[in-house]
Each structure stands twice: as C-alpha cells, then as structure tokens.
Design a protein around this motif. Sequence first.
Motif, short mmCIF file in Angstrom:
data_model
loop_
_atom_site.label_atom_id
_atom_site.label_comp_id
_atom_site.label_asym_id
_atom_site.label_seq_id
_atom_site.Cartn_x
_atom_site.Cartn_y
_atom_site.Cartn_z
N MET A 1 0.84 -1.19 0.00
CA MET A 1 0.00 0.00 0.00
C MET A 1 0.88 1.25 0.00
O MET A 1 2.01 1.22 0.52
CB MET A 1 -0.93 0.01 1.21
N TRP A 2 0.36 2.33 -0.59
CA TRP A 2 1.11 3.58 -0.62
C TRP A 2 1.18 4.20 0.78
O TRP A 2 0.21 4.20 1.53
CB TRP A 2 0.44 4.58 -1.55
N GLY A 10 5.77 9.67 -2.10
CA GLY A 10 5.09 8.43 -1.74
C GLY A 10 6.06 7.26 -1.71
O GLY A 10 6.99 7.19 -2.51
N ILE A 11 5.83 6.33 -0.79
CA ILE A 11 6.64 5.12 -0.64
C ILE A 11 5.76 3.91 -0.91
O ILE A 11 4.64 3.81 -0.38
CB ILE A 11 7.23 5.01 0.78
N TRP A 12 6.27 3.00 -1.75
CA TRP A 12 5.61 1.72 -1.97
C TRP A 12 6.61 0.63 -1.62
O TRP A 12 7.71 0.57 -2.18
CB TRP A 12 5.17 1.57 -3.43
N ASN A 13 6.24 -0.23 -0.67
CA ASN A 13 7.13 -1.31 -0.26
C ASN A 13 6.84 -2.55 -1.09
O ASN A 13 5.83 -3.22 -0.91
CB ASN A 13 6.95 -1.61 1.24
N ALA A 14 7.76 -2.82 -2.03
CA ALA A 14 7.65 -4.03 -2.85
C ALA A 14 8.27 -5.19 -2.09
O ALA A 14 8.76 -5.05 -0.97
CB ALA A 14 8.36 -3.80 -4.18
N ASP A 16 11.04 -6.97 -2.56
CA ASP A 16 12.48 -6.94 -2.30
C ASP A 16 13.06 -5.54 -2.20
O ASP A 16 14.25 -5.39 -1.97
CB ASP A 16 13.23 -7.69 -3.42
N ALA A 17 12.26 -4.52 -2.40
CA ALA A 17 12.82 -3.17 -2.42
C ALA A 17 11.75 -2.15 -2.10
O ALA A 17 10.55 -2.41 -2.23
CB ALA A 17 13.43 -2.88 -3.80
N GLU A 18 12.21 -0.98 -1.69
CA GLU A 18 11.33 0.14 -1.45
C GLU A 18 11.34 1.06 -2.66
O GLU A 18 12.40 1.44 -3.15
CB GLU A 18 11.79 0.90 -0.21
N ILE A 19 10.16 1.41 -3.14
CA ILE A 19 10.03 2.33 -4.25
C ILE A 19 9.63 3.69 -3.69
O ILE A 19 8.67 3.80 -2.92
CB ILE A 19 8.95 1.84 -5.25
N VAL A 32 11.00 8.23 -10.03
CA VAL A 32 10.80 6.97 -9.32
C VAL A 32 12.17 6.41 -8.96
O VAL A 32 13.03 6.24 -9.83
CB VAL A 32 10.04 5.96 -10.18
N HIS A 33 12.37 6.13 -7.67
CA HIS A 33 13.65 5.65 -7.19
C HIS A 33 13.47 4.26 -6.58
O HIS A 33 12.48 3.98 -5.92
CB HIS A 33 14.22 6.60 -6.13
#
Length: 226
Positions: A1-2, A10-14, A16-19, A32-33
């Motif tokens: 979830m955002w 905004g942060i999205w937790n995938a 294996d990684a944080e977007i 987008v990082h």
Amino acid sequence: MWNLIDPGVGIWNATDAEIRVQAAGGGQAVSVHCGGQQAVRLQAVGDDQFPELGESFVRGDQWHLWFPQGQGSYSLRLVLHPFTDRAGGLVIDTTVSIETTLLDSHPTIDLVATGDGLSAETFPAEAEWSRQSGHSSGPGAACVTSVFGPSLATSVLLGRRDYPFTMDLSDDAEMRLRLFGEFLEKGVIRRARPWIRIDQQTGPLDDDLIAQLWDQLQGSPLPLAS
C-alpha cells in the motif's frame, strides 16, 4: 500500500525493495527511485514545466495526483498503480492525462531512464498490425524499450494506444520516450498508459515474461484517471 510521507512524496514497499516516488511538481520531474537509485522520471519538455502538485489521494493501491495548469501550458493527472509480476519485478501501471485551456498548445512529456544496454522490441504480430494499419510510417516507438543501469533494469511497455504515437529519442546514454507529440485542442483530454517495469536483476530479460506482460497491458481497459 502507498505511504504518503510528504506532499508529493510516496513510498511503496515491494517484495524486495522500497520504491520512492517524488512528485511535487513545480518545475521538477516526477521521479521513481528504487534502492536509492533513480529508475525513471517523467519530465516536461522545452520551455514547459510541470505544474505544482495541487491534490493527491490514495484509492486502494492507486495513487492519484493532480497538477493544475495555473500559469503553465497544461494540467496533468497521474495515476500510479504498482503490482509485482511473476518474476518479482515491480510494474507501475501509469496513466498520464493532460489537458489545456490554451488555444495553441503542443505539450509533450518525456519518459527518461539512464543506463547502458538499451534494447527495443516490437513483436512480429505487432509489426504486421502496425504496417497494415498505416502506423509504421509515423514517429513510433517499440512495444517494449529497456535500459540497464548499474543495479537496475527499467523497461517501458506501450500498448497500441501509445507506441505508434510515441517518439523514441533514446541514445547510448539513456532511454527517452516522448509522449504526446501532436497538437492538443483546448478542453480535450489526452491520455497515455505506459507500464514501467523495474527490476534489481540486471541480466537479460525473460522474453516470455515481457510478452505476457505486454499482452496483459494490451488486453486491459484504460482505467479512469480520477
């Protein structure tokens, strides 16, 4: 979830990684990082600047952002909807909508990703469709364009609504895809829907996976932008 931590951030937790997405506007690109490295950015072209962010909200897994026109040449709406594909890559279903109140406007937006090993693929069936429909003589980009950085692979998938009308300005240093190249009539909303795939594995792309993703994009309806 955002998780919205600041206006326009905004942060999205995938898996294996944080977007991390930075989308404050006001002359700055929407970037987008992943893993501390910029994967891709949307930026204005020429003398245009992105408007300042006016409103944003989260609906389910979608982050909706509105950049009102103000003193600029167009308004912009973004919808960012991330999901994970079967190989663990993060895909951001991105809807970009522009509108202007000006009588004479040609707004364009570039999708840019830096890296080496640029590749572009248009599937044989799509090449034939493009030829038969008369799009092959237009500006045109590939169905899938990818670039490989030191620790990230970034791919942009474009469906039939978009790739015939997108200009590929990529070179050895970066991928640069120019959305919206045509005159924009006052009051008309124009949309593009790139799918942006980000993967921390920088080896060769799985051809079957990319083809399956593109079929999924092509077969899905254009989502509402607000």
